[in-house]
Scaffold this motif. Structure first.
Motif, mmCIF file in Angstrom:
data_model
loop_
_atom_site.group_PDB
_atom_site.id
_atom_site.type_symbol
_atom_site.label_atom_id
_atom_site.label_comp_id
_atom_site.label_asym_id
_atom_site.label_seq_id
_atom_site.Cartn_x
_atom_site.Cartn_y
_atom_site.Cartn_z
ATOM 1 N N LEU A 15 -107.765 -33.352 74.082
ATOM 2 C CA LEU A 15 -108.107 -33.760 75.054
ATOM 3 C C LEU A 15 -107.649 -33.947 76.147
ATOM 4 N N THR A 16 -106.478 -34.407 76.023
ATOM 5 C CA THR A 16 -106.032 -34.624 77.748
ATOM 6 C C THR A 16 -105.255 -33.891 78.218
ATOM 7 N N VAL A 17 -105.622 -32.837 77.167
ATOM 8 C CA VAL A 17 -104.326 -31.653 78.390
ATOM 9 C C VAL A 17 -105.067 -29.796 78.335
ATOM 10 N N VAL A 18 -106.406 -29.567 77.481
ATOM 11 C CA VAL A 18 -107.088 -28.626 77.331
ATOM 12 C C VAL A 18 -108.194 -28.707 78.833
ATOM 13 N N PRO A 19 -108.921 -29.797 79.424
ATOM 14 C CA PRO A 19 -109.227 -30.026 80.072
ATOM 15 C C PRO A 19 -109.277 -29.237 81.400
ATOM 16 N N HIS A 33 -113.591 -32.445 83.718
ATOM 17 C CA HIS A 33 -112.541 -33.210 83.545
ATOM 18 C C HIS A 33 -112.306 -34.556 83.606
ATOM 19 N N LYS A 34 -112.272 -35.572 84.335
ATOM 20 C CA LYS A 34 -112.342 -36.498 84.125
ATOM 21 C C LYS A 34 -112.490 -37.663 82.690
ATOM 22 N N LEU A 35 -113.809 -36.966 82.888
ATOM 23 C CA LEU A 35 -115.220 -36.900 80.933
ATOM 24 C C LEU A 35 -113.474 -37.184 79.860
ATOM 25 N N LEU A 36 -113.561 -36.287 80.007
ATOM 26 C CA LEU A 36 -113.327 -35.360 78.627
ATOM 27 C C LEU A 36 -111.545 -35.935 78.235
ATOM 28 N N MET A 37 -110.500 -36.335 80.245
ATOM 29 C CA MET A 37 -109.592 -36.969 79.723
ATOM 30 C C MET A 37 -109.513 -38.490 79.116
ATOM 31 N N LEU A 38 -110.705 -39.033 79.817
ATOM 32 C CA LEU A 38 -110.783 -40.672 79.369
ATOM 33 C C LEU A 38 -110.832 -40.385 77.877
ATOM 34 N N ALA A 39 -111.444 -39.977 77.537
ATOM 35 C CA ALA A 39 -111.980 -39.790 75.958
ATOM 36 C C ALA A 39 -110.979 -39.318 75.769
ATOM 37 N N GLY A 40 -110.171 -38.761 75.935
ATOM 38 C CA GLY A 40 -109.051 -38.068 74.827
ATOM 39 C C GLY A 40 -107.653 -39.666 74.616
ATOM 40 N N MET A 41 -108.201 -39.708 76.156
ATOM 41 C CA MET A 41 -106.840 -41.464 75.924
ATOM 42 C C MET A 41 -106.777 -42.282 75.346
ATOM 43 N N LEU A 42 -108.860 -42.571 75.343
ATOM 44 C CA LEU A 42 -108.916 -43.321 74.546
ATOM 45 C C LEU A 42 -109.087 -42.879 73.210
ATOM 46 N N LEU A 43 -109.389 -42.273 72.987
ATOM 47 C CA LEU A 43 -108.885 -42.013 71.230
ATOM 48 C C LEU A 43 -106.974 -41.816 70.841
ATOM 49 N N TRP A 44 -106.638 -41.832 71.500
ATOM 50 C CA TRP A 44 -105.066 -41.123 71.400
ATOM 51 C C TRP A 44 -104.459 -42.911 70.647
ATOM 52 N N PHE A 45 -105.004 -43.575 72.311
ATOM 53 C CA PHE A 45 -104.479 -44.876 72.470
ATOM 54 C C PHE A 45 -105.407 -45.929 71.276
ATOM 55 N N VAL A 46 -106.277 -45.345 70.574
ATOM 56 C CA VAL A 46 -107.376 -46.164 69.661
ATOM 57 C C VAL A 46 -106.149 -45.930 68.216
#
Length: 58
Positions: A15-19, A33-46
């Motif tokens: 979700l941080t690369v594909v968008p 794009h910004k929303l998906l990147m934020l979701a991907g970042m949170l998912l990764w760091f959690v």
């Protein structure tokens, strides 16, 4: 537990690369794009710290 966390972490990375590519090709708007990147970042760091940082047994 580890079998669930690894795929979730990789989804977060995707979700941080594909968008970025989707915005480049005009498929996705910048706001989405910004929303998906934020979701991907949170998912990764959690999820990632729980399976990357293994406890060592002495």
């Amino acid at each position: 537990m580890k079998t669930i966390l690894k795929p979730l972490s990789y989804i977060g990375l995707a979700l941080t690369v594909v968008p970025a590519f989707l915005v480049f090709y005009g498929v996705l708007s910048l706001a989405d794009h910004k929303l998906l990147m934020l979701a991907g970042m949170l998912l990764w760091f959690v999820t990632a710290p729980f399976w990357i940082l293994e406890k060592k047994v002495d």
